[in-house]
Design an enzyme around this catalytic site. Structure first.
Site, mmCIF file in Angstrom:
data_model
loop_
_atom_site.group_PDB
_atom_site.id
_atom_site.type_symbol
_atom_site.label_atom_id
_atom_site.label_comp_id
_atom_site.label_asym_id
_atom_site.label_seq_id
_atom_site.Cartn_x
_atom_site.Cartn_y
_atom_site.Cartn_z
ATOM 1 C CD GLU A 267 3.941 59.159 91.687
ATOM 2 O OE1 GLU A 267 4.501 59.054 90.578
ATOM 3 O OE2 GLU A 267 4.095 60.134 92.431
ATOM 4 C CG HIS B 189 -2.439 68.243 93.548
ATOM 5 N ND1 HIS B 189 -1.881 68.428 92.307
ATOM 6 C CD2 HIS B 189 -1.406 68.322 94.431
ATOM 7 C CE1 HIS B 189 -0.580 68.618 92.434
ATOM 8 N NE2 HIS B 189 -0.262 68.550 93.709
#
Ligand SMILES: Cc1ncc(C[n+]2csc(CCOP(=O)(O)OP(=O)(O)O)c2C)c(N)n1
Ligand SMILES: [Mg+2]
Lengths: 325, 366
Positions: free
Chosen positions: A60, A129
């Site tokens: 990321e 998540h």
């Protein structure tokens, strides 16, 4: 005009910005051939080619660093972070680099980056998540944080986000992805990035909410309408900036407010709204500020969500409490 | 059961140390160790290299002086690293994009920022970053520049430009995950980036040996599929020749390269009160002082009759005079304003910010 889900509205917006501006680029983990793990970018690589829509290695910070560098060289990146929990891997690039770019260079260099990422409880995902992490980013100068509550806004806000020349964190609600459909106009339209929406007009009490909780607040408004209680629901749409004028105007009329968020109560958006009211509009109120938020524990993933996330029931209880103060 | 293990891990580990010698053109006794490369430089080139190193040394000395007088903000000393910094940056073309770390202010100036801007940057004044040069400001976050270099390189490639990204980090910086991510992305996308590691032996007080068990830092590029090489970072001819060759390889469309320069920070880590005596001895330092990159090129030039002490003293005086002018210019720049800080946070100020701007403007106009 066609009925579209939240996901389809987002795909529609991405299609439009790819078509409109040859400098836009979509990239991230699995966004290409696979169309994203939620199919949000479905068909876009086929239509615009691998130069415009492409998969990246799995990192990321690397993805956001790519976006920063592309922004510096004249591109308009739209990176995807597969789930918002993973944005913590990229915090330096978002907060330490992109959000500061205009300030550092007085606009000579900028970071016109729109980061898309799904978040939000209710679909029983794996750990990290679904966490509502907007508070971390909403306190960052130079970054806008957008949290649409419905498909119509999702499309219009996403187009506005991409067209904005500053970095925008565009948070897509997982629970709403497939559970809602709206009439979506074909073609381009925009929704402003600094204006809350009065989702329901009412006179007796104001509920301020954002993201999935707006829909819960609307359920409460429907329910209380049966008892002749008129609830005004304000959808913040963006949690940075927060449109306080619309909130103040509403409470001048209703004199009562309940602020709702899915995130934990500590140091978050609701606290910011409450503080703004306390500072500049407290005399409009004739009852204490009501707050509905998740408990201050660590986010309990999967089935743990069911006993933890505040929804319509908790909102209605709090609204009744404030009404009867 | 057989006695022989299925894998000889010790042998695999030992193999990691089989690396080629660092590239060198001039050794510390000023002997030419690569005649062919040496001969590729004209006398003018050699003088030019020397001037650049003398300039950087003078910049360091004068700036540290300003720092002691309390006229600077944060500044990172560069004494000892002149060959590594000037040698590599001289291989850059104007259109190339620089992503410097905090110790790479001399390269930023070479690439187009003024000394006045560098001083203003050190003071935290926005005017310091308003250079036209294609460069980021010096990066404070270690590792971030490597990630961004991959993006800049991809942007340059997509633009169809004949330009590459040049970025720097230190030996400590190679331990950051971002350093790997940046190199790995650049390799995976085959984009034109040159990653330079200036291995000056220390990350503040932590010695290179404590950063990693990898025998060389250049090897860190191997896992990303990028060719890499160690260079004698006290030899400006080697640093320049390798950076130039890397740039040619990269611009031919071959993807990124990583270079590790072996250099040494002669003094403190920063202007903010670091004391090297706490973590290294004079005896450890001396061999590196003997490798001073200025000494070896000076000797070559003097032997050729191309350089003299008087000439060097005169240059140093000229350079230092120009730095004194530069800091005067920096002093003359009006102080920043809070209302302007707010205004440059977003292109379109938020409603809340508009009120805040008005509040500060009212204060400032009093
Ligand atoms: C992400 C991050 N962590 C820590 C620091 C603090 N810090 C500044 S310089 C430095 C040492 C860096 O060493 P190296 O990469 O070898 O570069 P050098 O200073 O030797 O040029 C440290 C730990 C920082 N600036 N950024
Ligand atoms: Mg170092």
């Amino acid at each position: 005009m066609a009925k579209k889900t939240y996901i389809q509205a987002i795909t529609d917006a991405l299609d439009i910005v790819l078509e409109d501006d040859p400098k836009t680029l979509i990239f991230g983990e699995d966004v290409g051939k696979n169309g994203g793990v939620f199919r949000t970018t479905q068909g876009l690589q086929e239509k615009y080619g691998e130069n415009r829509v492409f998969d990246t290695p799995l990192a990321e910070s690397g993805i956001l660093g790519l976006a920063t560098g592309l922004g510096l060289t004249g591109w308009r990146p739209i990176p995807e972070i597969q789930f918002m929990g993973f944005s913590l891997e990229a915090v330096d690039q978002i907060i330490g680099q992109e959000a500061r770019m205009r300030f550092r260079f007085d606009g000579l260099k900028t970071a016109p980056v729109t980061i898309r990422t799904p978040y939000g409880g209710g679909t029983h995902t794996a750990e990290m998540h679904a966490d509502n992490l907007e508070n971390i980013f909403a306190s960052t100068p130079g970054l806008r944080v957008v949290m649409p509550s419905n498909p119509y806004d999702a499309k219009g806000l996403l187009i506005s986000s991409v067209e904005n020349n500053d970095p925008v964190l565009f948070m897509e609600n997982l629970k709403l992805y497939r559970s809602m459909k709206d009439d979506i106009p074909d073609g381009k339209y925009t929704v402003p990035l600094d204006k809350a929406n009065v989702a329901r007009e009412g006179n007796d009490i104001t509920i301020v909410a954002y993201g999935a909780e707006v829909n819960e607040a609307l359920k409460v408004a429907d329910d209380l309408a049966k008892k002749n209680i008129s609830v005004e629901v304000i959808d913040l749409r963006t949690v940075s900036p927060i449109d306080t004028d619309t909130i103040f105007k509403s409470i001048e009329k209703t004199h009562k407010v309940v602020i709702v968020q899915e995130a934990q109560k500590i140091a978050g958006v609701g606290a910011q709204v409450a503080s703004a009211i306390a500072e500049d509009a407290v005399l409009s109120l004739d009852a204490p500020i009501g707050r509905v938020a998740a408990p201050n524990s660590v986010y309990p993933f999967a089935l743990g969500e069911d006993i933890w996330i505040p929804r319509a029931k908790e909102i209605e209880e709090k609204v009744n409490e404030i009404l009867n103060y | 059961m057989a006695n022989k293990p299925i894998v000889d891990f010790e042998a695999l580990k030992n193999n990691l140390s089989n690396v080629s010698k660092p590239i060198q053109v001039l050794n510390e006794k000023a002997e030419i160790t690569d005649q062919e490369v040496f001969d590729s430089f004209s006398d003018d080139d050699l003088v030019e290299f020397m001037k650049k190193m003398v300039w950087e040394r003078a910049l360091h000395e004068q700036t540290m002086n300003f720092s002691r007088q309390g006229r600077m903000g944060f500044y990172a000393p560069t004494e000892g690293e002149e060959a590594s910094e000037m040698g590599t940056v001289l291989a850059m073309k104007k259109n190339d994009y620089l992503l410097p770390a905090y110790r790479d202010v001399p390269q930023l100036i070479q690439h187009g920022a003024t000394v006045t801007q560098a001083y203003l940057w050190s003071r935290g004044h926005v005017a310091g970053n308003k250079f036209e040069a294609r460069s980021m400001m010096p990066q404070i976050i270690i590792g971030a520049a490597y990630d961004e270099a991959a993006g800049v390189a991809m942007g340059l490639k997509k633009n169809g430009e004949d330009a590459i990204a040049f970025t720097y980090t230190g030996d400590g910086g190679t331990s950051q995950g971002d350093s790997y991510e940046g190199m790995n992305f650049a390799g995976a996308f085959k984009v034109p980036a040159l990653f330079i590691v200036q291995n000056n032996g220390f990350a503040i007080s932590t010695p290179r040996a404590k950063q990693t068990s990898a025998p060389t830092l250049a090897q860190k590029a191997v896992a990303a599929g990028i060719p890499s090489i160690q260079v004698d970072g006290m030899d400006i001819l080697a640093c320049y020749a390798v950076a130039k060759a890397a740039r040619e390889y990269i611009t031919a469309g071959n993807g990124p390269v990583m270079i590790e320069t072996l250099t040494y920070r002669f003094g403190a880590h920063s202007s903010a009160g670091d004391d090297p005596k706490r973590y290294r001895t004079k005896a450890e330092e001396q061999p590196w002082f003997d490798k001073d990159p200025l000494i070896r090129l000076r000797k070559v030039l003097e032997d050729k009759g191309l350089w003299s002490e008087e000439q060097e003293d005169k240059l140093v005086d000229e350079y230092k005079a120009s730095f004194k002018e530069a800091i005067k210019e920096a002093d003359a720049v009006p102080e920043d304003k809070v209302s302007d800080m707010l205004k440059r946070t977003f292109e379109i100020p938020t409603p809340e910010m508009k009120k805040e701007i008005a509040k500060f403007e009212a204060k400032e106009s009093k």
